[in-house]
Design a protein around this motif. Structure first.
Motif, PDB file in Angstrom:
ATOM      1  N   SER A  14       0.824  -1.214   0.000  1.00 20.65           N
ATOM      2  CA  SER A  14       0.000   0.000   0.000  1.00 20.65           C
ATOM      3  C   SER A  14       0.855   1.259   0.000  1.00 20.65           C
ATOM      4  CB  SER A  14      -0.901   0.004   1.237  1.00 20.65           C
ATOM      5  OG  SER A  14      -1.653  -1.173   1.298  1.00 20.65           O
ATOM      6  N   SER A  51      -0.942  -6.894  -5.657  1.00 24.59           N
ATOM      7  CA  SER A  51      -1.129  -5.489  -5.292  1.00 24.59           C
ATOM      8  C   SER A  51      -1.963  -5.318  -4.029  1.00 24.59           C
ATOM      9  CB  SER A  51      -1.820  -4.754  -6.442  1.00 24.59           C
ATOM     10  OG  SER A  51      -2.150  -3.441  -6.045  1.00 24.59           O
ATOM     11  N   SER A  52      -1.397  -4.626  -3.076  1.00 21.96           N
ATOM     12  CA  SER A  52      -2.162  -4.171  -1.916  1.00 21.96           C
ATOM     13  C   SER A  52      -2.772  -2.824  -2.283  1.00 21.96           C
ATOM     14  CB  SER A  52      -1.243  -3.996  -0.706  1.00 21.96           C
ATOM     15  OG  SER A  52      -0.539  -5.168  -0.449  1.00 21.96           O
ATOM     16  N   GLY A  53      -3.408  -2.213  -1.323  1.00 15.53           N
ATOM     17  CA  GLY A  53      -3.917  -0.863  -1.539  1.00 15.53           C
ATOM     18  C   GLY A  53      -5.420  -0.739  -1.436  1.00 15.53           C
ATOM     19  N   ALA A  54      -6.129  -1.886  -1.419  1.00  9.38           N
ATOM     20  CA  ALA A  54      -7.594  -1.816  -1.395  1.00  9.38           C
ATOM     21  C   ALA A  54      -8.089  -1.120  -0.129  1.00  9.38           C
ATOM     22  CB  ALA A  54      -8.177  -3.226  -1.491  1.00  9.38           C
ATOM     23  N   VAL A  55      -7.570  -1.545   1.001  1.00  8.07           N
ATOM     24  CA  VAL A  55      -8.040  -0.983   2.268  1.00  8.07           C
ATOM     25  C   VAL A  55      -7.633   0.498   2.358  1.00  8.07           C
ATOM     26  CG1 VAL A  55      -7.859  -1.148   4.782  1.00  8.07           C
ATOM     27  CG2 VAL A  55      -8.022  -3.242   3.393  1.00  8.07           C
ATOM     28  N   ALA A  56      -6.379   0.790   1.995  1.00  6.84           N
ATOM     29  CA  ALA A  56      -5.893   2.172   2.088  1.00  6.84           C
ATOM     30  C   ALA A  56      -6.720   3.105   1.204  1.00  6.84           C
ATOM     31  CB  ALA A  56      -4.416   2.227   1.695  1.00  6.84           C
ATOM     32  N   ASN A 136      -4.877  -9.935  -5.505  1.00  8.13           N
ATOM     33  CA  ASN A 136      -4.976  -9.441  -4.124  1.00  8.13           C
ATOM     34  C   ASN A 136      -5.749 -10.489  -3.326  1.00  8.13           C
ATOM     35  OD1 ASN A 136      -4.765  -7.834  -1.834  1.00  8.13           O
ATOM     36  ND2 ASN A 136      -5.981  -6.130  -2.642  1.00  8.13           N
ATOM     37  N   GLU A 137      -5.622 -10.415  -2.023  1.00  8.39           N
ATOM     38  CA  GLU A 137      -6.459 -11.287  -1.207  1.00  8.39           C
ATOM     39  C   GLU A 137      -7.901 -10.780  -1.308  1.00  8.39           C
ATOM     40  OE1 GLU A 137      -5.128 -11.879   2.812  1.00  8.39           O
ATOM     41  OE2 GLU A 137      -6.475 -13.586   3.044  1.00  8.39           O
ATOM     42  N   ASP A 139     -10.174  -9.643   0.383  1.00 11.40           N
ATOM     43  CA  ASP A 139     -10.307  -9.133   1.757  1.00 11.40           C
ATOM     44  C   ASP A 139     -11.748  -9.066   2.238  1.00 11.40           C
ATOM     45  OD1 ASP A 139      -7.547  -8.550   2.285  1.00 11.40           O
ATOM     46  OD2 ASP A 139      -7.708  -6.828   0.959  1.00 11.40           O
ATOM     47  N   GLY A 149      -3.646 -11.974   5.379  1.00 12.53           N
ATOM     48  CA  GLY A 149      -3.443 -10.742   6.137  1.00 12.53           C
ATOM     49  C   GLY A 149      -2.382  -9.859   5.514  1.00 12.53           C
ATOM     50  N   ASP A 150      -1.275 -10.410   5.137  1.00 10.58           N
ATOM     51  CA  ASP A 150      -0.267  -9.588   4.473  1.00 10.58           C
ATOM     52  C   ASP A 150      -0.026 -10.163   3.083  1.00 10.58           C
ATOM     53  OD1 ASP A 150       2.489 -11.117   4.303  1.00 10.58           O
ATOM     54  OD2 ASP A 150       1.517 -11.681   6.177  1.00 10.58           O
ATOM     55  N   ASN A 151       0.252  -9.266   2.155  1.00  5.94           N
ATOM     56  CA  ASN A 151       0.401  -9.719   0.778  1.00  5.94           C
ATOM     57  C   ASN A 151       1.785 -10.272   0.483  1.00  5.94           C
ATOM     58  OD1 ASN A 151      -2.215  -9.262   0.226  1.00  5.94           O
ATOM     59  ND2 ASN A 151      -1.910  -7.564  -1.204  1.00  5.94           N
ATOM     60  N   GLY A 213       0.301  -0.524   5.264  1.00  7.74           N
ATOM     61  CA  GLY A 213       0.283  -1.960   5.013  1.00  7.74           C
ATOM     62  C   GLY A 213       0.376  -2.742   6.307  1.00  7.74           C
ATOM     63  N   THR A 214       0.387  -4.068   6.174  1.00  8.94           N
ATOM     64  CA  THR A 214       0.463  -4.899   7.370  1.00  8.94           C
ATOM     65  C   THR A 214       1.817  -5.590   7.481  1.00  8.94           C
ATOM     66  OG1 THR A 214      -0.573  -6.625   6.081  1.00  8.94           O
ATOM     67  CG2 THR A 214      -1.992  -5.404   7.580  1.00  8.94           C
TER      68      THR A 214
HETATM   69  N1  GLU Z   1      -4.940  -6.943   0.979  1.00 11.91           N
HETATM   70  C1  GLU Z   1      -4.742  -5.685   1.632  1.00 11.91           C
HETATM   71  C2  GLU Z   1      -5.149  -4.517   0.750  1.00 11.91           C
HETATM   72  O1  GLU Z   1      -5.172  -4.629  -0.438  1.00 11.91           O
HETATM   73  C3  GLU Z   1      -3.315  -5.423   2.026  1.00 11.91           C
HETATM   74  C4  GLU Z   1      -2.578  -6.470   2.772  1.00 11.91           C
HETATM   75  C5  GLU Z   1      -1.163  -5.956   3.111  1.00 11.91           C
HETATM   76  O2  GLU Z   1      -1.048  -4.900   3.710  1.00 11.91           O
HETATM   77  O3  GLU Z   1      -0.196  -6.621   2.747  1.00 11.91           O
HETATM   78  O4  GLU Z   1      -5.415  -3.474   1.229  1.00 11.91           O
END
Ligand code: GLU
Length: 369
Positions: A14, A51-56, A136-137, A139, A149-151, A213-214
């Motif tokens: 993220s 790719s992370s970033g969905a939550v952010a 991506n996970e 989520d 939890g972490d990518n 990120g996590t």
């Molecule tokens: N899957 C989460 C997202 O896209 C991020 C997980 C992570 O921080 O690695 O926001």
């Protein structure tokens, strides 16, 4: 480092894609990344992006939940942010006339053999069609107990599923240091290490990831360790130009390369090694010796103890004392293995009331570490 036709999984967190404060989009980074990926394509390298970033991104849009960290809020934020994330990737790739596609996975899927194969086939078919997979996970549906939890570990799992040559974990430091470079000026970058040396380094790194990120360095080392079990290298890198990923992968910028101690394992072995449950079978020294030296099956007579719950067909770890020596698919439930531990073949039926044979884990279902 990468031959034509090789696959590399590149994970962006993220903090690379979303700026702080404010959770605004880092458009320059998206643009640099797609140009780099074009270069890799020109060189015949296939790229899977994690790719992370969905939550952010969701945080920026739904101010009511902007500061929430509980799982339900994060799931809601991901439902908003994930399609925004994909829109950003799509428009960035459109600049270089390339299509990308979304692949959302959960731990439950990748740990099922059938679903794992389906994910592999889909990713491979996308690459064959020239489409860049953006993984991506999932989520919004992954619940706490069964999520990556972490990518970082998701990237390793994806690499294992598809049989990638390597994994690049992009971060905000140059790689793994002997101490925390933010507070320890004597900390030195470890440029290369073998997977067998990871455990000793795991003790000297630590600390959480960024506030977006996590993942911290520990999750990166765990991911590298996981990838290495299947024979896949990991490069941990950051503070390098995102528009020069080819040179970064070739090791031309400061980074940490974790090399596996085994060659690329076959797909089924990679799946077994990547997906053990919580169950453990402890065997005696003699059985351990047969397993390690001859790749023999684990027999009931060689079992000393059982820890955790599992059912027939689950993937469990085999331990000799404190040492994890192999992972395999159990032919009996945990309570049955406990009952027949130390039993010879002739006694099993009497103890259980039935027998599925003396083998607790067959050599064909066994992956040695
Ligand atoms: N899957 C989460 C997202 O896209 C991020 C997980 C992570 O921080 O690695 O926001």
């Amino acid at each position: 480092m990468l031959e034509r036709g090789a696959i590399v999984v590149i994970k962006f967190g993220s903090s690379t894609l979303v700026k702080t404060p404010g959770n605004t989009v880092n458009e320059a980074n998206f643009a640099s990344i797609v140009h780099s990926i074009e270069d890799l394509h020109q060189a015949g390298i296939n790229v899977v992006i994690v790719s992370s970033g969905a939550v952010a991104l969701g945080r920026r849009q739904l101010s009511a939940l902007a500061d929430k960290v509980d799982i339900t809020s994060k799931q809601v934020l991901a439902t908003i942010g994930q399609h925004h994330l994909m829109a950003l990737w799509s428009s960035a790739f459109a600049q270089v006339s390339t299509l990308c596609g979304q692949v959302l996975v959960t731990k439950a899927e990748l740990s099922s053999r059938t679903a794992n194969l389906n994910v592999r086939d889909t990713l491979q078919a996308m690459l064959n069609a020239g489409v860049v997979p953006i993984v991506n996970e999932n989520d919004s549906v992954a619940v706490d107990e069964i999520r990556y939890g972490d990518n970082d570990s998701l990237a390793a799992q994806v690499a294992l599923a598809i049989g990638a040559a390597g994994v690049v974990l992009w971060t905000d430091v140059s790689g793994m240091y002997t101490g925390n470079p933010r507070i320890d000026t004597a900390a030195r970058l470890v440029e290369s290490l073998s997977a067998s040396e990871l455990e000793q380094f795991r003790k000297c790194v630590g600390g959480p990831g960024t506030h977006l990120g996590t993942g911290g360095m520990v999750t990166k080392l765990d991911a590298a360790s996981l990838a290495a079990t299947g024979g896949i290298w990991t490069r941990i890198v950051g503070c390098a130009p995102l528009d020069a990923l080819m040179a970064v992968i070739a090791g031309e910028y400061p980074s940490t390369l974790v090399t596996p101690t085994v060659a690329l394992q076959d797909g089924r072995t990679r799946w077994i090694l990547a997906n053990p449950g919580d169950g453990r079978i402890i065997c005696n020294v003699g059985a351990a010796d047969w397993i390690i030296r001859k790749g023999a099956s684990l027999l009931a007579v060689g079992v000393v103890d059982v820890k955790g719950a599992f059912v027939r067909g689950d993937i469990v770890r085999i331990y000799n004392g404190e040492t994890h020596i192999a992972t395999g698919i159990a032919r009996y439930d945990a309570y049955e293995v406990k009952q027949i531990s130390g039993c010879r073949e002739a006694d099993i039926e009497q103890v259980l009331g039935y027998t599925a044979g003396p083998v607790v884990i067959h050599r064909d279902d066994l992956a040695l570490l």
